[in-house]
Design a protein around this motif. Structure first.
Motif, PDB file in Angstrom:
ATOM      1  N   VAL A   1      74.485  78.868 145.798  1.00 23.87           N
ATOM      2  CA  VAL A   1      75.382  78.443 144.723  1.00 23.87           C
ATOM      3  C   VAL A   1      76.747  79.029 145.055  1.00 23.87           C
ATOM      4  O   VAL A   1      76.868  80.232 145.313  1.00 23.87           O
ATOM      5  CB  VAL A   1      74.915  78.949 143.344  1.00 23.87           C
ATOM      6  CG1 VAL A   1      75.917  78.563 142.258  1.00 23.87           C
ATOM      7  CG2 VAL A   1      73.533  78.417 143.016  1.00 23.87           C
ATOM      8  N   VAL A   2      77.766  78.182 145.070  1.00 27.76           N
ATOM      9  CA  VAL A   2      79.141  78.635 145.286  1.00 27.76           C
ATOM     10  C   VAL A   2      79.716  79.022 143.933  1.00 27.76           C
ATOM     11  O   VAL A   2      79.688  78.237 142.985  1.00 27.76           O
ATOM     12  CB  VAL A   2      79.995  77.516 145.925  1.00 27.76           C
ATOM     13  CG1 VAL A   2      81.435  77.994 146.117  1.00 27.76           C
ATOM     14  CG2 VAL A   2      79.387  77.047 147.241  1.00 27.76           C
ATOM     15  N   LEU A   3      80.230  80.241 143.848  1.00 31.95           N
ATOM     16  CA  LEU A   3      80.813  80.774 142.622  1.00 31.95           C
ATOM     17  C   LEU A   3      82.302  81.025 142.845  1.00 31.95           C
ATOM     18  O   LEU A   3      82.751  81.142 143.990  1.00 31.95           O
ATOM     19  CB  LEU A   3      80.101  82.068 142.228  1.00 31.95           C
ATOM     20  CG  LEU A   3      78.592  81.920 141.989  1.00 31.95           C
ATOM     21  CD1 LEU A   3      77.941  83.288 141.886  1.00 31.95           C
ATOM     22  CD2 LEU A   3      78.337  81.097 140.745  1.00 31.95           C
TER      23      LEU A   3
ATOM     24  N   LEU B   1      72.828  83.532 147.075  1.00 33.76           N
ATOM     25  CA  LEU B   1      71.881  83.021 148.060  1.00 33.76           C
ATOM     26  C   LEU B   1      70.455  83.340 147.648  1.00 33.76           C
ATOM     27  O   LEU B   1      70.178  84.425 147.135  1.00 33.76           O
ATOM     28  CB  LEU B   1      72.150  83.656 149.429  1.00 33.76           C
ATOM     29  CG  LEU B   1      73.568  83.521 149.973  1.00 33.76           C
ATOM     30  CD1 LEU B   1      73.717  84.333 151.245  1.00 33.76           C
ATOM     31  CD2 LEU B   1      73.919  82.067 150.211  1.00 33.76           C
ATOM     32  N   GLN B   2      69.567  82.404 147.899  1.00 33.55           N
ATOM     33  CA  GLN B   2      68.136  82.641 147.696  1.00 33.55           C
ATOM     34  C   GLN B   2      67.457  82.462 149.050  1.00 33.55           C
ATOM     35  O   GLN B   2      67.750  81.503 149.777  1.00 33.55           O
ATOM     36  CB  GLN B   2      67.562  81.664 146.685  1.00 33.55           C
ATOM     37  CG  GLN B   2      66.084  81.928 146.391  1.00 33.55           C
ATOM     38  CD  GLN B   2      65.523  80.914 145.430  1.00 33.55           C
ATOM     39  OE1 GLN B   2      65.509  79.735 145.727  1.00 33.55           O
ATOM     40  NE2 GLN B   2      65.083  81.391 144.280  1.00 33.55           N
ATOM     41  N   PHE B   3      66.537  83.367 149.362  1.00 29.24           N
ATOM     42  CA  PHE B   3      65.862  83.374 150.651  1.00 29.24           C
ATOM     43  C   PHE B   3      64.406  82.948 150.500  1.00 29.24           C
ATOM     44  O   PHE B   3      63.845  82.983 149.397  1.00 29.24           O
ATOM     45  CB  PHE B   3      65.944  84.775 151.269  1.00 29.24           C
ATOM     46  CG  PHE B   3      67.363  85.206 151.520  1.00 29.24           C
ATOM     47  CD1 PHE B   3      67.992  84.912 152.716  1.00 29.24           C
ATOM     48  CD2 PHE B   3      68.086  85.875 150.543  1.00 29.24           C
ATOM     49  CE1 PHE B   3      69.307  85.285 152.936  1.00 29.24           C
ATOM     50  CE2 PHE B   3      69.395  86.259 150.753  1.00 29.24           C
ATOM     51  CZ  PHE B   3      70.011  85.955 151.958  1.00 29.24           C
ATOM     52  N   ASP B   4      63.793  82.593 151.628  1.00 29.66           N
ATOM     53  CA  ASP B   4      62.425  82.096 151.571  1.00 29.66           C
ATOM     54  C   ASP B   4      61.395  83.174 151.256  1.00 29.66           C
ATOM     55  O   ASP B   4      60.237  82.867 151.004  1.00 29.66           O
ATOM     56  CB  ASP B   4      62.047  81.323 152.839  1.00 29.66           C
ATOM     57  CG  ASP B   4      62.109  82.130 154.114  1.00 29.66           C
ATOM     58  OD1 ASP B   4      62.440  83.337 154.070  1.00 29.66           O
ATOM     59  OD2 ASP B   4      61.836  81.549 155.178  1.00 29.66           O
TER      60      ASP B   4
ATOM     61  N   VAL C   1      80.471  74.981 152.071  1.00 28.57           N
ATOM     62  CA  VAL C   1      79.363  75.675 152.716  1.00 28.57           C
ATOM     63  C   VAL C   1      78.042  74.960 152.395  1.00 28.57           C
ATOM     64  O   VAL C   1      77.856  74.449 151.287  1.00 28.57           O
ATOM     65  CB  VAL C   1      79.312  77.162 152.285  1.00 28.57           C
ATOM     66  CG1 VAL C   1      79.054  77.312 150.793  1.00 28.57           C
ATOM     67  CG2 VAL C   1      78.291  77.935 153.097  1.00 28.57           C
ATOM     68  N   ARG C   2      77.171  74.925 153.362  1.00 31.77           N
ATOM     69  CA  ARG C   2      75.862  74.267 153.203  1.00 31.77           C
ATOM     70  C   ARG C   2      74.780  75.101 153.877  1.00 31.77           C
ATOM     71  O   ARG C   2      75.054  75.864 154.799  1.00 31.77           O
ATOM     72  CB  ARG C   2      75.862  72.878 153.855  1.00 31.77           C
ATOM     73  CG  ARG C   2      76.837  71.901 153.246  1.00 31.77           C
ATOM     74  CD  ARG C   2      76.379  71.469 151.846  1.00 31.77           C
ATOM     75  NE  ARG C   2      77.350  70.613 151.198  1.00 31.77           N
ATOM     76  CZ  ARG C   2      78.195  70.982 150.251  1.00 31.77           C
ATOM     77  NH1 ARG C   2      78.214  72.222 149.827  1.00 31.77           N
ATOM     78  NH2 ARG C   2      79.026  70.133 149.693  1.00 31.77           N
TER      79      ARG C   2
END
Length: 101
Positions: free
Chosen positions: A15-17, A24-27, A57-58
């Motif tokens: 999510v860009v804030l 960021l969320q990781f696996d 960003v992606r």
């Protein structure tokens, strides 16, 4: 899988804030909020001070990390373990680009 930086993880979601922040969320289920503003120095990363470009960003599902259209990216393990690496990375960027800042 172990790497020189630690166990490999992938970025799953971002999510860009406002203010050059990314959530960021990781696996592995963990999350991290990173302020990228201190990194935005020099030709490649400095271009990301353009908020429109920064927001592009992606997550690259092939590499498991985040990347921008201008080619800027970071190892996902470094992103995951940001508190461990951030001081050194920021200090190196400031030293390298001190004359440009």
């Amino acid at each position: 899988m172990p790497t020189p930086f630690g166990t490999y993880v992938n970025v799953r979601y971002l999510v860009v804030l406002p203010g050059y922040l990314l959530q960021l969320q990781f696996d592995d289920g963990s999350e991290r909020m990173i302020d990228f503003e201190p990194l935005l120095l020099g030709p490649l990363w400095g271009a990301l001070r353009d908020e429109t470009l920064f927001a592009q960003v992606r997550v690259n599902s092939d590499t498991g990390t985040i990347e921008w259209p201008n080619g800027a990216d970071l190892n996902p393990v470094i992103l995951h373990d940001w508190p461990e690496y951030s001081e050194q990375i920021i200090a190196e960027r400031r030293f390298r680009y001190a004359a440009i800042v």
